[in-house]
Design a protein around this motif. Structure first.
Motif, PDB file in Angstrom:
ATOM      1  N   GLY A 208     -41.532  17.320  24.595  1.00  0.00           N
ATOM      2  CA  GLY A 208     -40.255  16.619  24.565  1.00  0.00           C
ATOM      3  C   GLY A 208     -40.344  15.281  23.859  1.00  0.00           C
ATOM      4  O   GLY A 208     -41.338  14.565  23.978  1.00  0.00           O
ATOM      5  N   ASP A 209     -39.314  14.967  23.101  1.00  0.00           N
ATOM      6  CA  ASP A 209     -39.212  13.665  22.436  1.00  0.00           C
ATOM      7  C   ASP A 209     -38.586  12.662  23.394  1.00  0.00           C
ATOM      8  O   ASP A 209     -37.664  12.988  24.153  1.00  0.00           O
ATOM      9  N   TRP A 210     -39.077  11.421  23.326  1.00  0.00           N
ATOM     10  CA  TRP A 210     -38.458  10.361  24.118  1.00  0.00           C
ATOM     11  C   TRP A 210     -37.012  10.122  23.670  1.00  0.00           C
ATOM     12  O   TRP A 210     -36.684  10.253  22.483  1.00  0.00           O
ATOM     13  N   GLN A 304     -45.454  -2.166  28.213  1.00  0.00           N
ATOM     14  CA  GLN A 304     -46.704  -1.838  27.548  1.00  0.00           C
ATOM     15  C   GLN A 304     -47.277  -0.601  28.236  1.00  0.00           C
ATOM     16  O   GLN A 304     -47.562  -0.626  29.435  1.00  0.00           O
ATOM     17  N   LEU A 305     -47.435   0.492  27.473  1.00  0.00           N
ATOM     18  CA  LEU A 305     -47.825   1.777  28.044  1.00  0.00           C
ATOM     19  C   LEU A 305     -48.917   2.424  27.196  1.00  0.00           C
ATOM     20  O   LEU A 305     -48.720   2.656  26.003  1.00  0.00           O
ATOM     21  N   PRO A 306     -50.072   2.730  27.786  1.00  0.00           N
ATOM     22  CA  PRO A 306     -51.167   3.352  27.024  1.00  0.00           C
ATOM     23  C   PRO A 306     -50.821   4.757  26.531  1.00  0.00           C
ATOM     24  O   PRO A 306     -50.108   5.504  27.199  1.00  0.00           O
ATOM     25  N   LYS A 307     -51.326   5.099  25.369  1.00  0.00           N
ATOM     26  CA  LYS A 307     -51.314   6.481  24.897  1.00  0.00           C
ATOM     27  C   LYS A 307     -52.485   7.196  25.562  1.00  0.00           C
ATOM     28  O   LYS A 307     -53.520   6.592  25.838  1.00  0.00           O
ATOM     29  N   PHE A 308     -52.324   8.498  25.805  1.00  0.00           N
ATOM     30  CA  PHE A 308     -53.465   9.249  26.337  1.00  0.00           C
ATOM     31  C   PHE A 308     -53.304  10.734  26.078  1.00  0.00           C
ATOM     32  O   PHE A 308     -52.195  11.226  25.823  1.00  0.00           O
ATOM     33  N   PHE A 356     -53.083  20.341  30.411  1.00  0.00           N
ATOM     34  CA  PHE A 356     -53.185  19.496  29.222  1.00  0.00           C
ATOM     35  C   PHE A 356     -51.965  18.595  29.237  1.00  0.00           C
ATOM     36  O   PHE A 356     -50.848  19.041  29.476  1.00  0.00           O
ATOM     37  N   LEU A 357     -52.178  17.289  29.024  1.00  0.00           N
ATOM     38  CA  LEU A 357     -51.054  16.353  28.996  1.00  0.00           C
ATOM     39  C   LEU A 357     -51.323  15.286  27.947  1.00  0.00           C
ATOM     40  O   LEU A 357     -52.398  14.678  27.926  1.00  0.00           O
ATOM     41  N   LYS A 358     -50.339  15.070  27.085  1.00  0.00           N
ATOM     42  CA  LYS A 358     -50.453  14.103  25.996  1.00  0.00           C
ATOM     43  C   LYS A 358     -49.210  13.224  25.972  1.00  0.00           C
ATOM     44  O   LYS A 358     -48.087  13.721  26.034  1.00  0.00           O
ATOM     45  N   ILE A 359     -49.434  11.906  25.885  1.00  0.00           N
ATOM     46  CA  ILE A 359     -48.350  10.939  25.790  1.00  0.00           C
ATOM     47  C   ILE A 359     -48.568  10.087  24.545  1.00  0.00           C
ATOM     48  O   ILE A 359     -49.657   9.518  24.359  1.00  0.00           O
ATOM     49  N   ASP A 360     -47.548  10.005  23.682  1.00  0.00           N
ATOM     50  CA  ASP A 360     -47.656   9.137  22.508  1.00  0.00           C
ATOM     51  C   ASP A 360     -46.296   8.538  22.178  1.00  0.00           C
ATOM     52  O   ASP A 360     -45.354   8.635  22.973  1.00  0.00           O
TER      53      ASP A 360
END
Length: 414
Positions: A208-210, A304-308, A356-360
């Motif tokens: 999903g797109d933000w 401020q939010l880390p990518k992971f 699996f989880l990816k945040i960018d």
């Protein structure tokens, strides 16, 4: 009686205990096979899923990232529940927090929920696929069992020769998992154990797109302090914009919605003096939902939010036993007579879970087989996710948790 191991519930990637009685959760009824609303199952699913998360963290490496898909685990266990009877069904009903909901009502409510969750708008995709593989030489599934799985769970069915063609069956199962998770989880099984005669599998995929994407040019390495006191540099996204957020003494949190605004991801930061595992262990899911739904405000926020990107796997046997399902794993006492007949007694051998989880900057992607503003006013509140935090991806209206993660080290993919 000879025992046969049966279920390997591949929940690929995403509570109130009571005995089966006539009592139901306040505000709900059990309408049997009539009209059923998805809310009949969403409360039990949320409560069950949160306890799975808490039990998992009790057994996990304290400094490791953890990602669970409650939705995927529940789907696989709901299918299994259709085959249970007697004390095994009672134990599973209690563990799953179903509060006496009939099997037919559970199935109908799950179907309604699945259709609601998968009915996403442009920019978001959520898909949940189910399958059952069995050894055609050693187990004969009941027609009624398979009919329920295909009708309510849209499960694909595969009769295979486990004993004579184990490698071919293994490859077929893993290929199905790989396809249904868009290649994010390449395989769920390393081998087939000789005693195993059936696999019930759920594969979940989300992308999903933000609603408000982050500007990649604003991402930079910022310090992040892990639970063991190490300070590491982490690619951290930045945005000064309007967000729904909660700024309490018990925790701070922000809700990032997707292009389909019925879905959101909550990022939750414990107090600086509280360990992340202790925080999650003491936090009730209802309280978390209440803070965001009734006490959060919408306003300008410096975020401020880390990518992971995280890959996680766990065998859930001990977790589910601790939650009351011991009998389902017992070779002699388990009762799965509603599933069908076999050359021995049927019981659960293992419950495997991969996520699996990816945040960018663009959005989020998950699988389970589970902007800059310039103003002349005062500075906005700031939430810096610069230490271990909790994240929950959920459907807002039904409060269904799709993924729940504990992020200890955003730079680690494990």
């Amino acid at each position: 009686m000879k025992a046969i191991q049966i279920f390997c519930l591949m929940t690929v990637l995403t509570l109130l205990g009571c005995n089966i009685t006539d009592e139901v959760i306040p505000g709900t009824t059990d309408p049997g096979t009539g009209d059923v609303e998805p809310e009949l199952v969403t409360y039990p699913l949320g409560s069950f899923g949160w306890e799975v998360v808490q039990q998992t963290l009790q057994r996990a490496n304290e400094t490791s990232n953890t990602v669970i898909s409650p939705l995927s685990i529940a789907a696989a266990l709901y299918m299994t529940y259709n085959g249970a009877d007697g004390e095994t069904r009672s134990a599973m009903n209690e563990t799953l927090k179903l509060n006496g909901i009939s099997v037919d009502s559970l199935n109908a409510a799950y179907r309604q929920l699945a259709e609601l969750l998968e009915n996403t708008r442009e920019g978001v995709r959520l898909s949940s696929a189910n399958a059952v593989f069995w050894d055609e030489n050693r187990v004969d599934p009941a027609e009624s069992f398979l009919a329920k799985l295909t009708a309510f769970y849209e499960a694909e069915t595969f009769a295979e020769d486990f004993r004579n063609n184990p490698d071919a069956v293994l490859n077929k199962i893993n290929a199905w998992v790989n396809e249904e998770t868009e290649g994010r989880i390449e395989k769920i099984l390393e081998e087939l154990n000789p005693e195993e005669v059936m696999f019930l599998i759920n594969a979940l995929y989300f992308i999903g797109d933000w609603d408000k994407p982050f500007d990649p040019d604003q991402t930079s390495d910022r310090p992040f302090t892990t639970s063991d006191g190490r300070e590491i540099m982490v690619p951290t996204m930045y945005q000064d914009s309007q967000f729904k957020y909660y700024d309490g003494t018990d925790f701070k949190g922000v809700s990032c919605t997707f292009a389909d605004t019925s879905l959101a991801m909550w990022f939750v930061l414990p107090p600086a003096d509280q360990d992340i595992d202790q925080f999650i262990a003491s936090l009730a899911y209802d309280d978390l939902v209440d803070r965001f739904n009734t006490q959060a405000i919408t306003g300008r926020l410096d975020l401020q939010l880390p990518k992971f990107k995280i890959n996680y796997k766990i065998q859930l046997n001990d977790v589910l036993k601790a939650m009351g399902m011991e009998i389902a794993f017992d070779p002699m006492e388990a009762d799965f007579s509603n599933l069908g007949t076999a050359t021995g007694n049927l019981y659960i051998s293992r419950v495997e879970h991969k996520t699996f989880l990816k945040i960018d900057e663009k959005g989020a992607e998950g699988a389970a087989v589970t902007s800059v503003g310039i103003a002349a006013t005062s500075l906005p509140p700031s939430i810096k996710f610069n230490r271990p935090f909790l994240t929950v991806l959920l459907h807002k209206a039904t409060k269904t948790p799709i993924f729940v993660g504990k992020i200890e080290d955003p730079t680690s993919e494990q």
